[in-house]
Each structure stands twice: as structure tokens, then as C-alpha cells.
Design an enzyme around this catalytic site. Structure first.
Site, mmCIF file in Angstrom:
data_model
loop_
_atom_site.group_PDB
_atom_site.id
_atom_site.type_symbol
_atom_site.label_atom_id
_atom_site.label_comp_id
_atom_site.label_asym_id
_atom_site.label_seq_id
_atom_site.Cartn_x
_atom_site.Cartn_y
_atom_site.Cartn_z
ATOM 1 N N SER A 210 93.444 57.275 38.005
ATOM 2 C CA SER A 210 93.923 56.463 36.888
ATOM 3 C C SER A 210 95.429 56.672 36.722
ATOM 4 O O SER A 210 96.098 57.096 37.675
ATOM 5 C CB SER A 210 93.152 56.831 35.607
ATOM 6 O OG SER A 210 93.426 55.892 34.595
ATOM 7 N N ASN A 211 95.961 56.370 35.559
ATOM 8 C CA ASN A 211 97.401 56.559 35.325
ATOM 9 C C ASN A 211 97.608 56.932 33.860
ATOM 10 O O ASN A 211 96.642 57.104 33.114
ATOM 11 C CB ASN A 211 98.159 55.280 35.704
ATOM 12 C CG ASN A 211 97.630 54.083 34.951
ATOM 13 O OD1 ASN A 211 97.758 54.010 33.741
ATOM 14 N ND2 ASN A 211 97.000 53.156 35.650
ATOM 15 N N HIS A 212 98.862 57.029 33.454
ATOM 16 C CA HIS A 212 99.158 57.585 32.122
ATOM 17 C C HIS A 212 99.115 56.556 30.992
ATOM 18 O O HIS A 212 99.480 56.878 29.863
ATOM 19 C CB HIS A 212 100.538 58.248 32.126
ATOM 20 C CG HIS A 212 100.626 59.425 33.039
ATOM 21 N ND1 HIS A 212 99.839 60.543 32.874
ATOM 22 C CD2 HIS A 212 101.386 59.660 34.140
ATOM 23 C CE1 HIS A 212 100.113 61.415 33.823
ATOM 24 N NE2 HIS A 212 101.046 60.899 34.615
ATOM 25 N N SER A 213 98.712 55.337 31.253
ATOM 26 C CA SER A 213 98.739 54.328 30.183
ATOM 27 C C SER A 213 97.753 54.701 29.069
ATOM 28 O O SER A 213 96.577 54.958 29.313
ATOM 29 C CB SER A 213 98.384 52.950 30.739
ATOM 30 O OG SER A 213 98.204 52.059 29.669
ATOM 31 N N ALA A 275 98.058 48.837 32.842
ATOM 32 C CA ALA A 275 98.543 49.437 34.081
ATOM 33 C C ALA A 275 97.358 49.417 35.042
ATOM 34 O O ALA A 275 96.490 50.300 35.013
ATOM 35 C CB ALA A 275 99.045 50.846 33.823
#
Ligand code: PMT
Length: 401
Positions: A210-213, A275
Site C-alpha cells: 500500500s502507500n501512505h495516503s 493514491a
């Protein structure tokens, strides 16, 4: 300018223990930029004092004896004429009955009769009282007359019982108020789809890429669109945020789920603040990968590009009339954003500098430059994500024109 700016809101507080939450509501309304006048009934005053409300609104709070004071003969009429909204929270079964029957025996109910603005009622009572046929009849009568009844919610009741009857939380009441104040806004009658959050691409049943959004920017955009009167569909990857009141929410995990959800909608506007993953595991491993088997090699493949897929089917603008994207970049911001604006056939892109600590992922502020397909640009200073959202929605409504 927010939906609350320069609005005059009357807050009626009746005799319920939920009165303590009304102080929070009054505070939230005042902090949002509204002028808030509080009217307490005699029973309301027994639970929370006028001083509490004066302290949070910075304005005098009114009580029943004001009905007999010097300004008495005009107070309710001037309130009734100047108010943009009358909210009664908490509203007891007794006040609800009086409102349903046009009784006007105290400052609050006489003001309610004189008021020309929308009326929002947040009932608070024991579940049995709420479901009593007489209360239900009163609720139906008030609804038929145009009142907006919000709640009650379920949970622990002052009687010690559990069930429906609790006043809904101030944050939720604020959401309902926003919808009413914004309903004739610039996007009234328009539909807006917003995506938010970071997609999750499964590696195995336990792990994801995943990512930091955090979803904050996307949720703020959904709220700003609601504040402008739009019908909003929020397609969201997992986040810790409560969805804005009034949005139709579609929960998704992977970028493929998000793509399917976006392609399932037709709207005036699509805003892709999510994101989305650019890469995903080629295969999802069926069983949990065990540590004892050593470090796994995870092969990646390109994930579908949602905006490019939309562009492929939207040449006549039948799917979405205006498409807005974001570009999260930590270098060559404007060059990269411009490339995305053209390759994804966008009307507007928000170039999002994620190199700074005070903006971008997960924080409350953002710093963006808006690049339009027409060739113009607008650099915004560091703003709250809500302010960025309001700017984007303002431009979007212009692009729709
Ligand atoms: O959620 P927050 O914590 O509030 O953070 C906000 C944010 C930084 C996530 C947001 O402001 C932002 O910049 N969102 C876009 C993030 C992103 O994926 O940027 P990108 O440059 O990789 O993608 C460009 C555009 O293509 C974006 O509109 C994106 O939604 C879209 N995209 C991305 C991947 C993909 N597979 N399909 C897409 O359509």
C-alpha cells in the site's frame, strides 16, 4: 469561504442529558464561522447553563425569561427572520410534540413558529418514548411539514437501557447542517465522484502493498462537493476516517476494485485523489507465506491505470464531463504533473509536492499547483486540505460551466 461563513444559526437546547453534547455542537458551529445564538428551554437550563453556551459561542445565550424582557415582543420575530437555520439538539419528546402541534409557550417554540428557515431536529429520549405511536405521529407530521429529523442513534440510554433514542453525535449533526446550508450551492443538481485513500494490493491473505495516503485530501474533496450541493459518491480505499454525512460510499481495497467502481459510475465530475497502486503482485499467494520458508521473492506487474482507462472510454465526455487528477511528486513537480495532465487527458491536475514534511501524505495541510488543460496554472500556498478541496471544487464548477 466555507458553507458556514456568515450564516446565522439558532441552536435550541431542551431538557435532556444530551445537552452537554449541545455545548460541543455550539462550539463546533461557532468555530466554523457561523454566528450562533442559543436558546435554552427551562428544562434545558437544568442540564447545562447559559454560561456554558456563552463561553463557547462568545454571544449571549437566551432563556425563557427573555420572552418577557425588554426586547420580548421582537426577539422571536427577528430571530425567525434572520436565521439561516434552526437546529434543536437535543429535542425532547415534549418539545417535539409542541412543535408538531404549533404550540408556542416558551422562547424556543415561539421562535420555531416565527422561523422562516429550515428546521433540523435531533431527538433525544428513551427508546420506548421515541417509538411511542404519538411520538412517531409527531415525527411524521414534522417531516411532512419539511423538518429534517436527524437520528436518534442507537446505544446506551440515560435510563440505563440500550436502544434507539440517543441524540446523534455533534459531528454527525454538523454533517447534516452542511448539507442543508449547501444545498443550493454551485454544484446543486450535479454528481461528483471522488476517490480517496491508498489502495491495498494483496500479497497473501495477511499482507498488502500500500502507500501512505490517509484519505484526508479525498474526504475533504467529497465534503467540499457536498457543501456545494452536489450528489457525491466517495470511492474509498481503507482509511480511519468517518465518511462525510450524505456521501454514498463505495469501499474498495485494490486498484482493480477501485477501477471497477469508477467505471460503474457516470457523473458530471470525477476527482481522483486516491493514491492508486502502480504495481501489484503478479499472483496472490493463497496461504499465508511462512517465515520459516525464507524471504519470498514477490514478482510485480503493472496495475491498471484508472485515469487512463477512463480517458479511453470518455472521448465524448459521456462518462464524466470534467476529470481532475492529482500528481504526487517529490521532484520535477510541474514537468511530471504536466505529463500526467496530457497523457491522462485531464481537465485539471493538482501537482502535489510530497517532498515537504508539512504537506502531502497523511498530514492536515497540502501545497498544490493547479495545472489546467487550457494551459493556465495557479500556485496555491500551504492550505488546509479542506481549503485546497474548496479551491478545486470552485474551479471544477467553473469548468462545468
Ligand atoms: O490521502 P492523503 O494522506 O490526504 O494524501 C493526499 C495525497 C497526497 C494522496 C493526494 O493529494 C494525491 O496526491 N493523490 C494522488 C496520488 C497518486 O497516486 O499520484 P500519482 O502521481 O501516482 O497518480 C496520478 C493520478 O493518477 C492520480 O490522480 C491518481 O489517483 C491516478 N492513478 C494512480 C494510479 C493508478 N493506478 N491509477 C490512477 O488513475
Amino acid at each position: 469561504m466555507s458553507v458556514f461563513t456568515e450564516k446565522h444559526i439558532l441552536l435550541g437546547v431542551t431538557g435532556s442529558i444530551a445537552g452537554y453534547k449541545a455545548a460541543d455542537l455550539a462550539s463546533k458551529l461557532a468555530q466554523s464561522g457561523s454566528q450562533v445564538d442559543v436558546i435554552l428551554t427551562g428544562a434545558g437550563e437544568k442540564f447545562v447553563t447559559p454560561l456554558t453556551f456563552q463561553s463557547v459561542t462568545g454571544r449571549r445565550a437566551y432563556i425563557d425569561s427573555d420572552l418577557w424582557g425588554n426586547e420580548a415582543h421582537v426577539l422571536h420575530v427577528s430571530f425567525g427572520k434572520s436565521a439561516d437555520l434552526l437546529v434543536i439538539a437535543p429535542c425532547t419528546a415534549h418539545t417535539l410534540a409542541k412543535l408538531a402541534h404549533g404550540l408556542a409557550d416558551n422562547l424556543l417554540t415561539v421562535t420555531a413558529l416565527a422561523a422562516e428557515c429550515p428546521l433540523v431536529i435531533a431527538p433525544a429520549m428513551d427508546g420506548g418514548m421515541f417509538y411511542h405511536p404519538t411520538t412517531q405521529e409527531n415525527v411524521a407530521k414534522l417531516k411532512a411539514g419539511g423538518a429534517i429529523i436527524v437520528g436518534p442513534g442507537e446505544g446506551h440510554l440515560a435510563s440505563g437501557l440500550t436502544g434507539k433514542g440517543r441524540m446523534i453525535e455533534p459531528a454527525e449533526i454538523m454533517g447534516h447542517i452542511r448539507i442543508i446550508l449547501g444545498r443550493n450551492g454551485k454544484l446543486a443538481g450535479k454528481k461528483v465522484v471522488v476517490t480517496a485513500g491508498g489502495t491495498q494490493e494483496s500479497i497473501d491473505p495477511v499482507r498488502v502493498i500500500s502507500n501512505h495516503s490517509s484519505g484526508k485530501q479525498g474526504y475533504a474533496l467529497a465534503q467540499a462537493a457536498l457543501d456545494s450541493g452536489a450528489e457525491v459518491c466517495l470511492i474509498t480505499a481503507p482509511t480511519a476516517l468517518p465518511p462525510p454525512v450524505g456521501a454514498r460510499v463505495i469501499n474498495v481495497n485494490s486498484v482493480q476494485n477501485m477501477l471497477d467502481a469508477v467505471m460503474g459510475e457516470t457523473a458530471d465530475v470525477l476527482i481522483m485523489a486516491a493514491a492508486g497502486a502502480d504495481f501489484r503482485p503478479t499472483h496472490i499467494v493463497k496461504d499465508k507465506i511462512k517465515k520459516r520458508d525464507g524471504i519470498p521473492q514477490i514478482e510485480l506487474e503493472a496495475a491498471p491505470d484508472i485515469l487512463k482507462t477512463v480517458a479511453g472510454s470518455n472521448s465524448e465526455k459521456k462518462h464524466f464531463k470534467v476529470v481532475v487528477g492529482f500528481a504526487a511528486e517529490n521532484r520535477d513537480l510541474l514537468e511530471n504533473a504536466f505529463e500526467k495532465l496530457t497523457s491522462k487527458k485531464l481537465d485539471l491536475i493538482a501537482a502535489n509536492d510530497i517532498s515537504a514534511k508539512d504537506a502531502g501524505f497523511a498530514v492536515d495541510n497540502n501545497r498544490v499547483t493547479l495545472l489546467f488543460a487550457s494551459g493556465t496554472t495557479e500556485t496555491l500556498p500551504l492550505l488546509s486540505k479542506m481549503e485546497v478541496a474548496e479551491k478545486i471544487i470552485e474551479h471544477t464548477s467553473r469548468l462545468l460551466e
